[in-house]
Write a protein that holds these residues in place. Sequence first.
Motif, PDB file in Angstrom:
ATOM      1  N   ARG A 262       9.949  28.137 -81.191  1.00 46.50           N
ATOM      2  CA  ARG A 262       9.844  29.751 -81.062  1.00 46.50           C
ATOM      3  C   ARG A 262      11.509  29.972 -82.158  1.00 46.50           C
ATOM      4  O   ARG A 262      12.395  29.305 -82.057  1.00 46.50           O
ATOM      5  CB  ARG A 262      10.543  29.955 -79.683  1.00 46.50           C
ATOM      6  N   HIS A 263      10.974  31.070 -82.904  1.00 44.03           N
ATOM      7  CA  HIS A 263      11.979  31.555 -83.743  1.00 44.03           C
ATOM      8  C   HIS A 263      12.202  33.043 -83.433  1.00 44.03           C
ATOM      9  O   HIS A 263      11.202  33.943 -83.686  1.00 44.03           O
ATOM     10  CB  HIS A 263      11.485  31.401 -85.211  1.00 44.03           C
ATOM     11  N   LEU A 264      13.436  33.425 -83.197  1.00 43.09           N
ATOM     12  CA  LEU A 264      13.665  34.713 -83.076  1.00 43.09           C
ATOM     13  C   LEU A 264      14.458  35.304 -84.143  1.00 43.09           C
ATOM     14  O   LEU A 264      15.364  34.544 -84.766  1.00 43.09           O
ATOM     15  CB  LEU A 264      14.735  35.010 -81.739  1.00 43.09           C
ATOM     16  N   LEU A 265      14.186  36.620 -84.462  1.00 40.05           N
ATOM     17  CA  LEU A 265      14.746  37.121 -85.399  1.00 40.05           C
ATOM     18  C   LEU A 265      15.369  38.363 -85.367  1.00 40.05           C
ATOM     19  O   LEU A 265      14.884  39.322 -84.557  1.00 40.05           O
ATOM     20  CB  LEU A 265      13.640  37.485 -86.661  1.00 40.05           C
ATOM     21  N   HIS A 266      16.334  38.997 -85.803  1.00 39.38           N
ATOM     22  CA  HIS A 266      17.041  40.098 -85.886  1.00 39.38           C
ATOM     23  C   HIS A 266      17.388  40.539 -87.502  1.00 39.38           C
ATOM     24  O   HIS A 266      17.185  39.995 -88.277  1.00 39.38           O
ATOM     25  CB  HIS A 266      18.114  40.328 -84.762  1.00 39.38           C
TER      26      HIS A 266
ATOM     27  N   ALA B 112       4.899  32.009 -83.786  1.00 37.58           N
ATOM     28  CA  ALA B 112       6.143  31.391 -83.242  1.00 37.58           C
ATOM     29  C   ALA B 112       7.330  32.304 -83.336  1.00 37.58           C
ATOM     30  O   ALA B 112       8.227  32.034 -82.954  1.00 37.58           O
ATOM     31  CB  ALA B 112       6.587  30.156 -84.185  1.00 37.58           C
ATOM     32  N   ASN B 113       7.165  33.423 -84.462  1.00 35.46           N
ATOM     33  CA  ASN B 113       8.349  34.294 -84.457  1.00 35.46           C
ATOM     34  C   ASN B 113       8.366  35.493 -83.705  1.00 35.46           C
ATOM     35  O   ASN B 113       7.080  35.930 -83.242  1.00 35.46           O
ATOM     36  CB  ASN B 113       8.376  34.519 -85.892  1.00 35.46           C
ATOM     37  N   LEU B 114       9.362  35.824 -83.107  1.00 38.58           N
ATOM     38  CA  LEU B 114       9.568  37.305 -82.419  1.00 38.58           C
ATOM     39  C   LEU B 114      10.850  38.171 -83.058  1.00 38.58           C
ATOM     40  O   LEU B 114      11.705  37.274 -83.156  1.00 38.58           O
ATOM     41  CB  LEU B 114       9.774  36.962 -80.892  1.00 38.58           C
ATOM     42  N   ALA B 115      10.730  38.899 -83.247  1.00 42.34           N
ATOM     43  CA  ALA B 115      11.792  39.962 -83.948  1.00 42.34           C
ATOM     44  C   ALA B 115      12.350  41.105 -83.144  1.00 42.34           C
ATOM     45  O   ALA B 115      11.476  41.550 -82.475  1.00 42.34           O
ATOM     46  CB  ALA B 115      11.322  40.365 -85.248  1.00 42.34           C
TER      47      ALA B 115
ATOM     48  N   GLU C   3      13.652  37.293 -70.856  1.00 47.49           N
ATOM     49  CA  GLU C   3      13.062  38.415 -70.046  1.00 47.49           C
ATOM     50  C   GLU C   3      11.752  38.511 -70.222  1.00 47.49           C
ATOM     51  O   GLU C   3      10.725  38.782 -69.347  1.00 47.49           O
ATOM     52  CB  GLU C   3      13.652  39.731 -70.546  1.00 47.49           C
ATOM     53  N   GLN C   4      10.902  38.137 -71.283  1.00 51.26           N
ATOM     54  CA  GLN C   4       9.576  38.502 -71.736  1.00 51.26           C
ATOM     55  C   GLN C   4       8.877  36.935 -71.590  1.00 51.26           C
ATOM     56  O   GLN C   4       7.573  37.247 -71.930  1.00 51.26           O
ATOM     57  CB  GLN C   4       9.431  39.049 -72.854  1.00 51.26           C
ATOM     58  N   GLY C   5       9.620  35.815 -71.253  1.00 51.40           N
ATOM     59  CA  GLY C   5       8.801  34.624 -71.226  1.00 51.40           C
ATOM     60  C   GLY C   5       8.310  34.071 -72.506  1.00 51.40           C
ATOM     61  O   GLY C   5       7.710  33.266 -72.632  1.00 51.40           O
ATOM     62  N   ALA C   6       9.039  34.705 -73.488  1.00 49.11           N
ATOM     63  CA  ALA C   6       9.034  34.200 -74.966  1.00 49.11           C
ATOM     64  C   ALA C   6       9.979  32.958 -75.005  1.00 49.11           C
ATOM     65  O   ALA C   6       9.750  31.894 -75.887  1.00 49.11           O
ATOM     66  CB  ALA C   6       9.655  35.273 -75.990  1.00 49.11           C
ATOM     67  N   THR C   7      11.122  32.754 -74.299  1.00 46.72           N
ATOM     68  CA  THR C   7      11.740  31.490 -74.064  1.00 46.72           C
ATOM     69  C   THR C   7      11.235  30.618 -72.725  1.00 46.72           C
ATOM     70  O   THR C   7      11.046  31.286 -71.729  1.00 46.72           O
ATOM     71  CB  THR C   7      13.237  31.775 -73.695  1.00 46.72           C
ATOM     72  N   LEU C   8      10.689  29.552 -72.952  1.00 46.96           N
ATOM     73  CA  LEU C   8      10.099  28.817 -72.184  1.00 46.96           C
ATOM     74  C   LEU C   8      10.844  27.621 -72.002  1.00 46.96           C
ATOM     75  O   LEU C   8      11.569  26.828 -72.941  1.00 46.96           O
ATOM     76  CB  LEU C   8       8.644  28.555 -72.489  1.00 46.96           C
ATOM     77  N   PRO C   9      10.930  26.921 -70.723  1.00 43.11           N
ATOM     78  CA  PRO C   9      11.307  25.448 -70.716  1.00 43.11           C
ATOM     79  C   PRO C   9      10.663  24.643 -71.622  1.00 43.11           C
ATOM     80  O   PRO C   9       9.561  24.651 -71.843  1.00 43.11           O
ATOM     81  CB  PRO C   9      11.224  25.119 -69.184  1.00 43.11           C
ATOM     82  N   GLY C  10      11.558  23.487 -72.088  1.00 43.06           N
ATOM     83  CA  GLY C  10      10.942  22.610 -72.961  1.00 43.06           C
ATOM     84  C   GLY C  10      10.865  22.795 -74.423  1.00 43.06           C
ATOM     85  O   GLY C  10      10.285  21.942 -75.150  1.00 43.06           O
ATOM     86  N   MET C  11      11.148  24.232 -74.798  1.00 44.27           N
ATOM     87  CA  MET C  11      11.000  24.469 -75.937  1.00 44.27           C
ATOM     88  C   MET C  11      12.095  24.068 -76.932  1.00 44.27           C
ATOM     89  O   MET C  11      13.165  23.900 -76.505  1.00 44.27           O
ATOM     90  CB  MET C  11      11.052  26.104 -75.962  1.00 44.27           C
ATOM     91  N   THR C  12      11.915  23.761 -78.161  1.00 38.66           N
ATOM     92  CA  THR C  12      13.007  24.234 -79.192  1.00 38.66           C
ATOM     93  C   THR C  12      12.997  25.635 -79.563  1.00 38.66           C
ATOM     94  O   THR C  12      11.914  26.291 -79.969  1.00 38.66           O
ATOM     95  CB  THR C  12      12.690  23.237 -80.464  1.00 38.66           C
ATOM     96  N   LEU C  13      14.128  26.302 -79.482  1.00 40.60           N
ATOM     97  CA  LEU C  13      14.261  27.852 -80.002  1.00 40.60           C
ATOM     98  C   LEU C  13      15.499  27.902 -80.926  1.00 40.60           C
ATOM     99  O   LEU C  13      16.269  27.443 -80.640  1.00 40.60           O
ATOM    100  CB  LEU C  13      14.380  28.762 -78.691  1.00 40.60           C
TER     101      LEU C  13
ATOM    102  N   HIS D  33      24.918  32.879 -80.643  1.00 43.99           N
ATOM    103  CA  HIS D  33      24.656  32.753 -79.404  1.00 43.99           C
ATOM    104  C   HIS D  33      23.305  32.383 -78.825  1.00 43.99           C
ATOM    105  O   HIS D  33      22.768  32.644 -77.787  1.00 43.99           O
ATOM    106  CB  HIS D  33      25.338  34.159 -78.667  1.00 43.99           C
ATOM    107  N   THR D  34      22.354  31.752 -79.403  1.00 43.68           N
ATOM    108  CA  THR D  34      21.289  31.329 -79.292  1.00 43.68           C
ATOM    109  C   THR D  34      21.078  30.290 -78.254  1.00 43.68           C
ATOM    110  O   THR D  34      20.242  30.184 -77.507  1.00 43.68           O
ATOM    111  CB  THR D  34      20.385  30.864 -80.500  1.00 43.68           C
ATOM    112  N   ALA D  35      22.433  29.806 -78.015  1.00 45.21           N
ATOM    113  CA  ALA D  35      22.402  28.730 -76.753  1.00 45.21           C
ATOM    114  C   ALA D  35      21.970  29.173 -75.493  1.00 45.21           C
ATOM    115  O   ALA D  35      21.767  28.548 -74.446  1.00 45.21           O
ATOM    116  CB  ALA D  35      23.849  27.867 -76.745  1.00 45.21           C
ATOM    117  N   THR D  36      22.231  30.525 -75.371  1.00 44.54           N
ATOM    118  CA  THR D  36      21.731  31.298 -74.149  1.00 44.54           C
ATOM    119  C   THR D  36      20.444  30.523 -73.386  1.00 44.54           C
ATOM    120  O   THR D  36      20.461  30.519 -72.310  1.00 44.54           O
ATOM    121  CB  THR D  36      21.576  32.658 -74.437  1.00 44.54           C
ATOM    122  N   HIS D  37      19.533  30.644 -74.107  1.00 41.76           N
ATOM    123  CA  HIS D  37      18.129  30.254 -73.970  1.00 41.76           C
ATOM    124  C   HIS D  37      18.001  28.684 -73.397  1.00 41.76           C
ATOM    125  O   HIS D  37      17.321  28.707 -72.549  1.00 41.76           O
ATOM    126  CB  HIS D  37      17.156  30.386 -75.048  1.00 41.76           C
TER     127      HIS D  37
END
Lengths: 215, 476
Positions: B30-34, B57-60, B120-130, B136-140
């Motif tokens: 998963r790759h989050l973008l801003h 894989a991307n969410l912005a 919050e949206q389940g875009a972050t899931l256990p066992g993922m690399t993100l 502050h991505t360590a949050t996930h």
Amino acid sequence: MKKFTTHSGLVAPMDRANVDTDMIIPKQFLKSIKRSGFGVNLFDELRYEDEGLPDQDNSQRPLNMDFPLNWPRYEGASILLARDNFGCGSSREHAPWALEDYGFRVVIAPSYADIFFNNCFKNGMLPIILNEEIVNDLFVEMNEQEGFSLTVDLAAQTIARANGESIYFEVEAFRKKCLLDGLDEIGLTLQHVDAIKGFEQNWKQSCPWLFDALS
Amino acid sequence: MAGKTLYDKLWESHLVTELNDGSALLYIDRHLLHEVTSPQAFEGLRLANRQPWRIDANLATADHNISTETTERAGGVQAIADPVSRIQVQTLDDNCAEYGIVEHRMNDAGQGIVHVIGPEQGATLPGMTLVCGDSHTATHGALGALAHGIGTSEVEHVLATQCLVSQKMKNMLVRVDGELGAGVTAKDVVLAVIGKIGTAGANGCAIEFGGQVIRDMTVEGRMTVCNMAIEAGARVGMVAVDDKTIDYVKGRDYAPKGDQWTAAVSAWQTLHSDADAEFDVLVELQGEDIEPQVSWGTSPEMVLPVGARVPDPEQITDANKRDGVVRALDYMGLQPDQALVDIPVDRVFIGSCTNSRIEDLRAAAAVAEGRQVAESVKQVLIVPGSQAVKKQAEAEGLDKIFMAAGMDWREPGCSMCLAMNADRLGTGEHCASTSNRNFEGRQGNGGRTHLVSPAMAAAAAVAGHFIDVRELMAEA
């Protein structure tokens, strides 16, 4: 990427520990969608007396003459001598962009924050780790000698002092190779395209929920 | 042979290939973008004539530099007053539209701080690399994912290859045993950890947070703890998966459903360090010893229990440390040995990826309810982490409690945590802030940040100075 082989240059100080990337390039300059032009705002809050704004004429701003980079003796410096944990905090790659745009090609410090350290190598800059005693010695020598310069040879992993002495430094093999040859890291990774596709196929079978959920 | 740590397991499961120099290619799920750290990466793709490897894989989302004022937000992107910010937000919209990347735009129902909306949206899931271009991505990692911040060159690298060139980090276990007292929160735990090991204490390490205190903590609390791993030098913070994690994920928009859910849960149940796993570094804290914390200086490690006094440089023998303390006291406008509770507060900020979730707002509202912001306090900003958090808080009436107390209820975004928008401190102003960094100028040129929990921030707002929130709780 810009190659890095050898570099000789004037050394300037950043004599405090835990210099964070907010200090290297404050947030108001991160609104730019470009990679260049950050050098005039490097260490903005320390360098200038007033508050910096994007797109202003920096030549008219009052300089803080207590800040060494504003001293004539450090004009044209391209090697930054720093203290522990340099580059901590935000992951902003604007920090190495600003250092590079200002003219720095090398940073020397006893330690770095991980993300900043990594970001330097992607931008043709060499962050060198030396033990604290040597860094202390270099600070003393730099303070004593106006025009104090060093020559860095990445292939040999050495820093030559003016007195002929040589300081050895460590650098990871892959990073060294990328800098020496100016390699495009994405291009290198794409040489493994079959391995990535193979992994992806297996991974999709074992964890199908990780695929396509967002589309 | 010793067992594996959670980090070992996540690393090994994502290993594409080991390169001959000790680094490795790691697959990114998963790759989050801003808007702030992505424009140069998209530009790089275009210049090299490359396409994204895997769009889905991307969410912005737009979060860092947008206004939190309801009137300015209502006008959409074209109404963003700062033209430089407007171009940046517009550029994210354009890039996502061009490549077909799912984006929660500035006023969409799914918008929010990137580290709030992922879980919050389940875009972050256990066992993922993100990964995300934000430290502050360590949050996930609170969900048992391997998550860390990257630079813009790496954003481009992940877009183009779905991989990162990585070096394995060392394993650090931060174990917080026992239990927390009333009024002591996840924020106080992580500030206490940073105070103990220092801002470079975990450089080169992936931290796993464990122990009874972490197990007893809610998943949102764990996010607060993992969020600030970077303030101790670690790119990665994480917590083992347990029933709380699985309950948290269940039913969220992007979480697996049906048979896939069953298969996922069985895979996730292995996501903990083995009993005989060996860590390179062990840090131990006792929950009962942790008190509400207040940072006094210009680095997150400069933090003390609220009842303490700021350091006296004359008592410090190490010259480098003394210089650092002198400089910090000078910047912060504090006297040596001054009591923390004697520091007046000019502004209060409750928000950021550290502390803007619903539980944070509830904790702040519990203190604010029936009280008034002190007259000497110029502004109290309450900035929910996402549109969903805002909606939930309003459904619970928290917005009314805040406004009745004299606080500002705002639109979701990063806001005064990094002050890229109009929310910022004036020179010399002291701020009780639930954010994560107290660096010089972080919240505005010359601003003075004190890091605290949401309850402590609300307490400072009503008292006009720092105060042990437990005193107010005793009153109620």
